[in-house]
Design an enzyme around this catalytic site. Structure first.
Site, PDB file in Angstrom:
ATOM      1  CB  CYS A 162      -0.960  -0.036   1.187  1.00 46.44           C
ATOM      2  SG  CYS A 162      -2.379   1.062   0.999  1.00 46.44           S
ATOM      3  CD  GLU A 163       1.675   6.290   3.540  1.00 47.49           C
ATOM      4  OE1 GLU A 163       2.015   7.488   3.587  1.00 47.49           O
ATOM      5  OE2 GLU A 163       1.127   5.704   4.502  1.00 47.49           O
TER       6      GLU A 163
END
Length: 380
Positions: A162-163
């Site tokens: 994800c991030e």
């Protein structure tokens, strides 16, 4: 003289009433038994710790609130190159290690992977000035350097999620000589790739974030110093309103009598409640420069005074995304393939959602199997 039809009607009605009463009493008995069993399960559960992120690991390095861990091996080594997990600042890495039978961490260890982890800790106002520059060029770089010293390797494999996948991608572009392979899972690269998508629901987070006024983002960061974890948690809750409304009543009642299902539920809830604050300066970059301005794919995103050029990535790339992801639309992840110059690029879309990719029984085995097989085929 009584009308025989009236007698027949009364008899029929009485039978129906008696039959309905029997059915009602049967339901009551079944529910009483179910709730009695649920009470026993709850009583026993009250004495058990809802433990997550419990796979044994050793602290290797600490820098500020950031810690580098090495997981203890559980199987004979099959992949020599060390793998560093880079999770996002939104949420905690414990999501990857909820319980023994639903743990990407344990599954990779069982396949002979030398697994390392960066734990970002719990940032507060004291970390308000930390930027993505600090996380990429300081914390990740120091972790990679330490892993190389500890293992004797000159490069590592980055597993970004994800991030964290964006941070790993930036590192691979700025430090290509230190990255042997790059594995991304549910990672947004093109933050505007969903704009032309006819189905709006998978990109609700993108739509909402892009609608924020830049001055409002500045105001939140300037006043609070962080983007509160509770705020982000509420946002994710609002994205699936019906699930959020029913999970504590209808869904929970279905799980009460089954200890395994109840413990699964409680572990997820514990992870959700442990959402850290996001450092303000890094959050400002994340929201304004990436979500709003899409600088990463536009070739204008800078860290530490250098442009993050995706074409500078030379490591083989495995890009995994969820086809039913309501947080990171698949198009935002798939766009990576057209932005890099490496000839060895593979993308895989799995039929599940953002959370289900890591915790559903359907994807548990396949995700680790895909990663381990890909790594092993490219290991020297």
């Amino acid at each position: 003289m009584t009308d025989p039809r009236y007698t027949t009607f009364n008899t029929f009605n009485a039978f129906n009433t008696f039959s309905g009463f029997n059915s009602f009493m049967k339901d009551c008995a079944e529910n009483f038994g179910r709730f009695h069993k649920a009470a026993d399960v709850l009583a026993a559960t009250g004495k058990v710790d809802v433990d997550i992120g419990a796979t044994p690991k050793t602290l290797v390095m600490r820098r500020d609130k950031v810690e580098l861990f090495r997981y203890e091996p559980t199987a004979e080594r099959t992949v020599e190159t060390p793998v560093l997990i880079v999770y996002g600042l939104i949420g905690r890495y414990t999501f990857l290690d909820l319980q023994p039978d639903r743990s990407l961490v344990r599954s990779l260890l069982d396949k002979g992977i030398d697994l390392w982890l960066i734990d970002w800790g719990q940032p507060g106002r004291g970390e308000r000035w930390l930027t993505m520059d600090d996380y990429v060029d300081d914390y990740i770089h120091e972790a990679v350097q330490r892993i190389c010293r500890e293992t004797g390797h000159d490069r590592v494999t980055l597993l970004g999620i994800c991030e964290g996948g964006v941070l790993a991608t930036c590192y691979a572009a700025l430090h290509p000589e230190k990255v042997k392979k790059l594995v991304l899972i549910v990672t947004p690269i093109d933050f505007h790739a969903d704009i032309d998508d006819t189905a709006a629901d998978p990109g609700l987070l993108n739509i909402w974030t892009r609608s924020l006024a830049p001055e409002d983002i500045d105001h939140i960061v300037d006043v609070l110093g962080v983007i509160p974890g509770e705020f982000m948690g509420s946002l994710f809750t609002l994205m699936t309103p019906m699930n959020s409304l029913t999970k504590y009543n209808v869904d929970l009642l279905e799980k009460l009598a089954d200890k395994d299902k109840l413990m699964n539920f409680l572990r997820i809830e514990k992870w959700l409640a442990d959402r850290p604050d996001h450092p303000g300066a890094a959050g400002r970059q994340w929201l304004k420069e990436l979500y709003h301005e899409n600088r990463l794919v536009e070739g204008s995103f800078e860290l530490s005074g250098r442009v993050v050029d995706l074409r500078a990535i030379v490591a083989p790339v495995l890009n995994i995304f969820a086809l039913n992801d309501h947080i990171i639309p698949p198009a935002c992840s798939k766009a990576f393939g057209s932005k890099i110059s490496t000839t060895e690029y593979k993308e895989i879309g799995l039929d599940c959602g953002h959370v289900g990719l890591f915790v559903s029984s359907k994807s548990q085995g396949s995700l680790a199997e895909i990663i381990a097989a890909w790594l092993k085929a490219r290991d020297e």
